[in-house]
Design an enzyme around this catalytic site. Structure first.
Site, PDB file in Angstrom:
ATOM      1  N   ASP A 109       0.841  63.021  20.684  1.00 37.27           N
ATOM      2  CA  ASP A 109       0.383  64.225  21.387  1.00 37.27           C
ATOM      3  C   ASP A 109      -1.082  64.575  21.146  1.00 37.27           C
ATOM      4  O   ASP A 109      -1.501  65.702  21.415  1.00 37.27           O
ATOM      5  CB  ASP A 109       1.259  65.422  20.981  1.00 37.27           C
ATOM      6  CG  ASP A 109       2.627  65.366  21.635  1.00 37.27           C
ATOM      7  OD1 ASP A 109       2.696  65.027  22.835  1.00 37.27           O
ATOM      8  OD2 ASP A 109       3.626  65.655  20.947  1.00 37.27           O
ATOM      9  N   ASP A 168       6.251  62.871  29.073  1.00 35.41           N
ATOM     10  CA  ASP A 168       5.189  63.785  28.635  1.00 35.41           C
ATOM     11  C   ASP A 168       3.921  63.028  28.206  1.00 35.41           C
ATOM     12  O   ASP A 168       2.813  63.542  28.282  1.00 35.41           O
ATOM     13  CB  ASP A 168       5.638  64.633  27.438  1.00 35.41           C
ATOM     14  CG  ASP A 168       7.089  65.041  27.463  1.00 35.41           C
ATOM     15  OD1 ASP A 168       7.901  64.316  28.057  1.00 35.41           O
ATOM     16  OD2 ASP A 168       7.413  66.075  26.879  1.00 35.41           O
ATOM     17  N   THR A 227      17.745  61.416  27.822  1.00 32.86           N
ATOM     18  CA  THR A 227      16.985  62.666  27.807  1.00 32.86           C
ATOM     19  C   THR A 227      17.017  63.257  26.404  1.00 32.86           C
ATOM     20  O   THR A 227      17.941  62.989  25.637  1.00 32.86           O
ATOM     21  CB  THR A 227      17.522  63.696  28.814  1.00 32.86           C
ATOM     22  OG1 THR A 227      16.521  64.708  28.989  1.00 32.86           O
ATOM     23  CG2 THR A 227      18.812  64.373  28.342  1.00 32.86           C
ATOM     24  N   ARG A 239      10.011  70.308  33.366  1.00 36.31           N
ATOM     25  CA  ARG A 239       8.661  70.097  32.822  1.00 36.31           C
ATOM     26  C   ARG A 239       8.289  68.611  32.836  1.00 36.31           C
ATOM     27  O   ARG A 239       7.140  68.259  33.024  1.00 36.31           O
ATOM     28  CB  ARG A 239       8.511  70.703  31.435  1.00 36.31           C
ATOM     29  CG  ARG A 239       7.043  70.837  31.034  1.00 36.31           C
ATOM     30  CD  ARG A 239       6.779  71.786  29.887  1.00 36.31           C
ATOM     31  NE  ARG A 239       7.520  71.499  28.697  1.00 36.31           N
ATOM     32  CZ  ARG A 239       8.572  72.196  28.266  1.00 36.31           C
ATOM     33  NH1 ARG A 239       8.985  73.259  28.935  1.00 36.31           N
ATOM     34  NH2 ARG A 239       9.218  71.868  27.171  1.00 36.31           N
ATOM     35  N   TRP A 243       4.911  67.071  34.166  1.00 35.40           N
ATOM     36  CA  TRP A 243       4.017  66.190  33.379  1.00 35.40           C
ATOM     37  C   TRP A 243       3.703  64.913  34.160  1.00 35.40           C
ATOM     38  O   TRP A 243       2.557  64.436  34.184  1.00 35.40           O
ATOM     39  CB  TRP A 243       4.657  65.801  32.051  1.00 35.40           C
ATOM     40  CG  TRP A 243       4.844  66.823  30.964  1.00 35.40           C
ATOM     41  CD1 TRP A 243       5.917  66.891  30.120  1.00 35.40           C
ATOM     42  CD2 TRP A 243       3.937  67.872  30.523  1.00 35.40           C
ATOM     43  NE1 TRP A 243       5.753  67.921  29.205  1.00 35.40           N
ATOM     44  CE2 TRP A 243       4.555  68.533  29.428  1.00 35.40           C
ATOM     45  CE3 TRP A 243       2.700  68.315  30.964  1.00 35.40           C
ATOM     46  CZ2 TRP A 243       3.957  69.604  28.759  1.00 35.40           C
ATOM     47  CZ3 TRP A 243       2.108  69.395  30.316  1.00 35.40           C
ATOM     48  CH2 TRP A 243       2.723  70.019  29.231  1.00 35.40           C
TER      49      TRP A 243
HETATM   50  N1  GLY Z   1       5.932  67.528  25.156  1.00 39.76           N
HETATM   51  C1  GLY Z   1       7.041  68.308  24.850  1.00 39.76           C
HETATM   52  C2  GLY Z   1       7.442  69.279  25.895  1.00 39.76           C
HETATM   53  O1  GLY Z   1       7.006  69.282  27.014  1.00 39.76           O
HETATM   54  O2  GLY Z   1       8.268  70.086  25.563  1.00 39.76           O
END
Ligand code: GLY
Length: 393
Positions: A109, A168, A227, A239, A243
């Site tokens: 991240d 993500d 998942t 989300r 992303w």
């Molecule tokens: N990258 C983690 C989330 O979107 O929760």
């Protein structure tokens, strides 16, 4: 061609103005007031505002949490709008608070953590102190790329799998492109492209929704499609879709490879045409959550998607107008009392009603720092487009 472009542009501009315009000045004035309070309640820069605890208290996290860069990044956006030196000072302080994560090789991240604060800080100030922090961070991120697999590893372990990759992770590639350009290290760019290509190959279903987690074998073959934060392995976690949309839009910006533009458009079309997308265009936390309409919305997904769609619209094509108008509708919803907090409430976050991890029973129907970050980013993009539209075909 010229004529078509002009007609398209007029049509787009007219329809944009036909809607109630969002008052970006007002939104930023509110954000500044709310975040002034947030700064006062956060004198300690080792405690990063993240969300709200179930008992209503503020939930703070440390710098090694994936969200640590969003507060500094949001402060930079407020500085960008207000130009007030006090915001620059606060943004610098909260960016530097994350700097030590440049050596963190235990997370994928680092784009979120370092590029959101320092990338914006460098863009706005050209402060040379920020550059080596980001370049070191990008190299740390690259250590998680195994060329035999062809992807950046997300977590070190997920269930029984040792090479999980989450959708993500597409969001961390922009950071590698920046670092490749600034450092001349072309390998960082190659890693981003290889990661995006393998994600494109393995993460998507025929309808262009994406799995959340793809678990790889050491030779790069797929071991399992899973998942972590979605409702089911086969569901479309909201989300995650946002992303992917944002990630492939950035891939097109950085490479001009049409296959990424096509992918971003396909994802956008899946998202916008989904029968479970509510009329206000802010999704439930998962498009296939089991109890829709009695499920929580995810304002963070709405903010990320709005920001991505505003950029995607600038790349033209037959759906550009739809993308732009949908993004505007999303921003109108988020800026309404349905999602935006009252001054001094919501632990001083801007937006309410996001979902962090429902299956993990964490951050359900709460504010989230990254919902605020992408909301502010989208407002700036919206304002820039209204002032100087840049639509191409
Ligand atoms: N990258 C983690 C989330 O979107 O929760």
């Amino acid at each position: 061609m010229r004529q078509y472009l002009l007609a398209f542009f007029i049509c787009l501009t007219c329809s944009a103005f036909a809607q109630t315009p969002i008052d970006v000045d007002k939104e930023f004035a509110f954000a500044a007031q709310q975040y002034e309070r947030m700064l006062k309640t956060h004198p300690d820069t080792t405690k990063f505002p993240q969300s709200t605890n179930p008992d209503g208290s503020i939930r703070d996290m440390k710098s090694d949490w994936w969200c640590s860069g969003f507060f500094g990044g949001s402060l930079w956006y407020i500085f960008e709008r207000t130009k007030a030196p006090s915001w620059k000072e606060a943004a610098n302080k909260w960016s530097m608070a994350v700097a030590k994560e440049q050596y963190n090789t235990g997370t994928h991240d680092l784009g979120f953590m370092l590029y959101c604060p320092f990338g914006n800080g460098y863009r706005l100030t050209k402060n040379n102190a920020y550059k080596p922090i980001m370049i070191t961070g990008a190299k740390s991120l690259a250590t998680r790329f195994d060329p035999k697999v062809g992807l950046i590893k997300s977590w070190n372990k997920f269930q029984s799998y040792t090479y999980p990759v989450i959708i993500d992770n597409m969001m961390n590639l922009e950071f590698l492109f920046w670092a490749a350009k600034e450092s001349g290290n072309k390998q960082l760019r190659d890693i981003a492209i290889t990661h995006a290509d393998n994600t494109l190959k393995n993460h998507f279903r025929p309808d262009y929704s994406s799995f959340h987690v793809i678990c790889y074998n050491p030779d790069g073959t797929v071991a399992a499609k899973k998942t972590a934060q979605g409702a089911a392995d086969g569901s479309a976690w909201a989300r995650g879709q946002a992303w992917g949309l944002y990630g492939y839009t950035v891939m097109y910006r950085e490479t001009k490879d049409k296959k990424y533009l096509d992918q971003a458009r396909h994802i956008a079309d899946f998202y916008l045409n989904h029968p479970n997308l509510p009329a206000d265009k802010i999704p439930y936390w998962d498009f296939n959550a089991p109890n829709i309409p009695n499920e929580e919305r995810d304002a963070s997904a709405g903010a990320i998607a709005a920001s991505a769609l505003l950029e995607l619209a600038t790349y033209g094509g037959p759906s550009a107008k739809t993308y732009y108008q949908s993004a505007v509708n999303m921003l109108q919803s988020l800026a309404s009392p349905a999602y935006k907090a009252n001054l001094g409430e919501n632990n001083n976050f801007i937006l309410k009603h996001s979902v962090g991890n429902k299956p993990g029973k964490s951050e359900i129907d709460t504010p989230l720092i990254y919902a605020d970050y992408y909301f502010l980013e989208a407002l700036l993009r919206y304002d820039a487009l209204r002032k100087k539209p840049a639509f191409k075909s």
